[in-house]
Design an enzyme around this catalytic site. Sequence first.
Site, mmCIF file in Angstrom:
data_model
loop_
_atom_site.group_PDB
_atom_site.id
_atom_site.type_symbol
_atom_site.label_atom_id
_atom_site.label_comp_id
_atom_site.label_asym_id
_atom_site.label_seq_id
_atom_site.Cartn_x
_atom_site.Cartn_y
_atom_site.Cartn_z
ATOM 1 C CG HIS A 100 18.652 8.392 7.579
ATOM 2 N ND1 HIS A 100 17.543 7.704 7.178
ATOM 3 C CD2 HIS A 100 18.878 9.340 6.647
ATOM 4 C CE1 HIS A 100 17.121 8.213 6.043
ATOM 5 N NE2 HIS A 100 17.909 9.212 5.698
ATOM 6 C CB ILE A 101 18.346 6.014 14.078
ATOM 7 C CG1 ILE A 101 16.996 6.700 14.378
ATOM 8 C CG2 ILE A 101 18.985 5.469 15.362
ATOM 9 C CD1 ILE A 101 15.881 5.724 14.734
ATOM 10 C CB SER A 102 21.776 3.457 11.335
ATOM 11 O OG SER A 102 21.108 3.526 10.079
ATOM 12 C CB ALA A 158 12.821 0.971 3.893
ATOM 13 C CG ASN A 183 14.099 7.897 10.107
ATOM 14 O OD1 ASN A 183 14.298 7.451 8.980
ATOM 15 N ND2 ASN A 183 14.632 7.363 11.192
ATOM 16 C CE1 TYR A 239 18.020 1.770 11.810
ATOM 17 C CE2 TYR A 239 17.428 -0.541 12.082
ATOM 18 C CZ TYR A 239 17.743 0.527 11.266
ATOM 19 O OH TYR A 239 17.790 0.359 9.908
ATOM 20 N NE ARG A 279 20.451 -0.547 5.277
ATOM 21 C CZ ARG A 279 19.214 -1.009 5.484
ATOM 22 N NH1 ARG A 279 18.198 -0.181 5.530
ATOM 23 N NH2 ARG A 279 19.002 -2.295 5.655
ATOM 24 N N PRO A 303 8.375 3.329 7.672
ATOM 25 C CG PRO A 303 8.894 2.118 5.758
ATOM 26 C CD PRO A 303 8.615 3.510 6.237
ATOM 27 C CG ASN A 304 9.961 -2.003 9.014
ATOM 28 O OD1 ASN A 304 9.113 -2.859 9.255
ATOM 29 N ND2 ASN A 304 10.450 -1.810 7.796
ATOM 30 N NE ARG A 306 22.483 -0.128 8.425
ATOM 31 C CZ ARG A 306 21.165 -0.187 8.667
ATOM 32 N NH1 ARG A 306 20.498 0.917 8.978
ATOM 33 N NH2 ARG A 306 20.546 -1.338 8.621
ATOM 34 C CD GLU A 348 17.303 12.175 3.974
ATOM 35 O OE1 GLU A 348 17.477 13.130 3.161
ATOM 36 O OE2 GLU A 348 17.668 11.015 3.736
ATOM 37 C CG ASP A 364 7.492 13.705 -7.167
ATOM 38 O OD1 ASP A 364 8.649 14.141 -7.322
ATOM 39 O OD2 ASP A 364 6.935 12.962 -7.992
ATOM 40 N NE ARG A 372 13.945 -1.916 11.617
ATOM 41 C CZ ARG A 372 14.063 -0.835 10.855
ATOM 42 N NH1 ARG A 372 13.809 0.361 11.343
ATOM 43 N NH2 ARG A 372 14.426 -0.945 9.619
HETATM 44 C C1 DQA Z 1 16.913 4.402 8.814
HETATM 45 C C2 DQA Z 1 17.905 3.857 7.789
HETATM 46 C C3 DQA Z 1 17.186 3.178 6.629
HETATM 47 O O1 DQA Z 1 18.115 2.690 5.687
HETATM 48 C C4 DQA Z 1 16.368 2.013 7.156
HETATM 49 O O2 DQA Z 1 15.625 1.429 6.102
HETATM 50 C C5 DQA Z 1 15.496 2.365 8.304
HETATM 51 C C6 DQA Z 1 15.951 3.331 9.298
HETATM 52 C C7 DQA Z 1 17.617 4.981 10.068
HETATM 53 O O3 DQA Z 1 16.957 5.681 10.823
HETATM 54 O O4 DQA Z 1 18.808 4.710 10.295
HETATM 55 O O5 DQA Z 1 14.416 1.784 8.470
HETATM 56 O O6 DQA Z 1 16.178 5.462 8.222
#
Ligand code: DQA
Length: 149
Positions: free
Chosen positions: A101-103, A78, A75, A24, A112, A11-12, A108, A99, A88, A19
């Site tokens: 994560h950009i950040s 959230a 990725n 990001y 997270r 999401p997002n 943080r 897995e 699962d 954003r």
């Molecule tokens: C994220 C980190 C997550 O905590 C956050 O909810 C995101 C992006 C990242 O790519 O850094 O939406 O997965």
Amino acid sequence: MSRLVFVLNGPNLNLLGKRQPHIYGHETLADVEADCRKTAASEGLEIRFHQSNREYEIIDWIHEAREIAAGIVINPAAFTHTSVAILDALSAYEGPVIEVHISNVHKREAFRHHSYVSLRADGVIAGLGTQGYTLALQRVARLIATKKT
Ligand code: DQA
């Protein structure tokens, strides 16, 4: 043997580039997809690149990956921190899972720092910006190549 890798985004991430760019960056998800396609081509991989704001769609793609994909880069955004259902689904998948994560989630908020997905992931990349995706694809290519059948 399949050279197909699913690159899944939660999401997002459709808002990437607009954003919170201080967190990001300025690259859009279309830029990330283009980078992934370049890396996939040079690694001899094929990719399916998806994003959804809906948990069930991500679960359905993981189920589809069970049938046809040699690896998954994900990725979960959230959903990383909330979704036992995605964990699962990934646990029912047999190939390599990386897995991304950009950040740097560990730098943080405390919520997270926990990832359900990490309980299944073969590797985790965090804080390398969008480059994390292409590094993850290179790793999947390596894991597929060295897989003992
Ligand atoms: C994220 C980190 C997550 O905590 C956050 O909810 C995101 C992006 C990242 O790519 O850094 O939406 O997965």
